[in-house]
Scaffold this active site. Structure first.
Site, PDB file in Angstrom:
ATOM      1  N   THR A  43      65.728   4.408  -6.804  1.00 39.01           N
ATOM      2  CA  THR A  43      65.521   2.967  -6.874  1.00 39.01           C
ATOM      3  C   THR A  43      64.036   2.735  -7.179  1.00 39.01           C
ATOM      4  O   THR A  43      63.183   3.528  -6.768  1.00 39.01           O
ATOM      5  CB  THR A  43      65.918   2.265  -5.564  1.00 39.01           C
ATOM      6  OG1 THR A  43      65.106   2.757  -4.502  1.00 39.01           O
ATOM      7  CG2 THR A  43      67.400   2.469  -5.253  1.00 39.01           C
ATOM      8  N   PRO A  45      61.591   0.688  -6.006  1.00 41.20           N
ATOM      9  CA  PRO A  45      60.607   0.698  -4.913  1.00 41.20           C
ATOM     10  C   PRO A  45      60.427   2.080  -4.287  1.00 41.20           C
ATOM     11  O   PRO A  45      59.296   2.505  -4.028  1.00 41.20           O
ATOM     12  CB  PRO A  45      61.172  -0.295  -3.896  1.00 41.20           C
ATOM     13  CG  PRO A  45      62.097  -1.167  -4.666  1.00 41.20           C
ATOM     14  CD  PRO A  45      62.664  -0.287  -5.734  1.00 41.20           C
ATOM     15  N   CYS A  46      61.517   2.787  -4.066  1.00 43.57           N
ATOM     16  CA  CYS A  46      61.426   4.109  -3.435  1.00 43.57           C
ATOM     17  C   CYS A  46      60.703   5.096  -4.341  1.00 43.57           C
ATOM     18  O   CYS A  46      59.897   5.909  -3.881  1.00 43.57           O
ATOM     19  CB  CYS A  46      62.819   4.632  -3.081  1.00 43.57           C
ATOM     20  SG  CYS A  46      63.706   3.549  -1.937  1.00 43.57           S
ATOM     21  N   SER A  47      60.985   5.003  -5.633  1.00 41.49           N
ATOM     22  CA  SER A  47      60.346   5.907  -6.593  1.00 41.49           C
ATOM     23  C   SER A  47      58.874   5.586  -6.805  1.00 41.49           C
ATOM     24  O   SER A  47      58.135   6.418  -7.332  1.00 41.49           O
ATOM     25  CB  SER A  47      61.101   5.877  -7.925  1.00 41.49           C
ATOM     26  OG  SER A  47      62.381   6.446  -7.754  1.00 41.49           O
ATOM     27  N   SER A  48      58.430   4.404  -6.380  1.00 38.04           N
ATOM     28  CA  SER A  48      56.999   4.092  -6.453  1.00 38.04           C
ATOM     29  C   SER A  48      56.291   4.408  -5.133  1.00 38.04           C
ATOM     30  O   SER A  48      55.090   4.643  -5.119  1.00 38.04           O
ATOM     31  CB  SER A  48      56.778   2.630  -6.833  1.00 38.04           C
ATOM     32  OG  SER A  48      57.172   1.771  -5.787  1.00 38.04           O
TER      33      SER A  48
END
Length: 159
Positions: A43, A45-48
Site C-alpha cells: 500500500t 503509505p506502508c511502502s513510504s
C-alpha cells in the site's frame, strides 16, 4: 484488550512467518526490539514508511535495538516480495513478518476493519518499543494512512 505500556508482549503464534511458511517468527526474550504494525504490504503509505526504518537501521542499533519487526496482515509470499522490493533485492536487517490471518494483530488488540478498501481486518499502524518482553512505548496512528507518531525519526527520537 489492546496491549499498553507496561504490558507483557504476547508470544507470536506459529503462523507468524518470515520468508517462508516453515519459518515461524520468535522475538528475543531479552533486549530491545521494535514491532511495527502496518495495514498492508505494497500500500502506498506502508511502502513510504518502512524504507526509513531500513535506511536508519544502524541508528536504531546504536541505541540498543536488537531487531525491527514489520508485521503485515498479508500472505507470506506478498510480504516476502514487498521486502525484496523495499530492500532493493538485498537482504534486510529489518524483519518482514506475515500475519496472514491477522491472528497475532488481534491478540495485540491492534486490528481494525479495513474490509472497505483492503478486504478484511488489518493491523492499525503502530510502533511498539519492547524491552525484555515488556512494552515500554506504544505509538498508534489515529488514522491508518497517517504516518506521524510511527515515523522512524519519531520512534528513534523516543529511544
Amino acid at each position: 484488550m489492546a496491549i499498553a505500556v507496561g504490558s507483557k508482549l504476547p508470544a507470536p503464534p506459529a503462523s507468524l512467518w518470515e520468508n517462508a511458511p516453515e519459518n515461524s517468527v520468535t522475538f528475543p526474550e531479552t533486549g530491545k526490539i521494535i514491532l511495527l504494525g502496518v495495514p498492508g504490504a505494497f500500500t502506498p503509505p506502508c511502502s513510504s514508511q518502512i524504507p526509513e526504518y531500513i535506511a536508519r537501521y544502524q541508528e536504531f542499533a546504536d541505541k540498543g535495538v536488537a531487531g525491527i519487526y514489520v508485521i503485515a496482515v498479508n500472505d507470506i509470499f506478498c510480504v516476502k516480495a514487498w521486502k525484496e522490493a523495499l530492500a532493493g533485492g538485498k537482504d534486510s536487517q529489518v524483519h518482514f513478518c506475515a500475519d496472514s490471518t491477522g491472528e497475532y494483530i488481534k491478540t495485540l488488540g491492534l486490528d481494525f476493519d479495513a474490509s472497505g478498501l483492503l478486504g478484511n481486518h488489518r493491523s492499525k499502524r503502530f510502533a511498539a518499543v519492547v524491552e525484555n518482553g515488556e512494552v515500554k512505548s506504544l505509538f498508534v496512528e489515529s488514522e491508518a494512512p497517517e504516518i506521524t507518531v510511527t515515523k522512524a525519526e519519531t520512534v528513534l527520537g523516543g529511544l
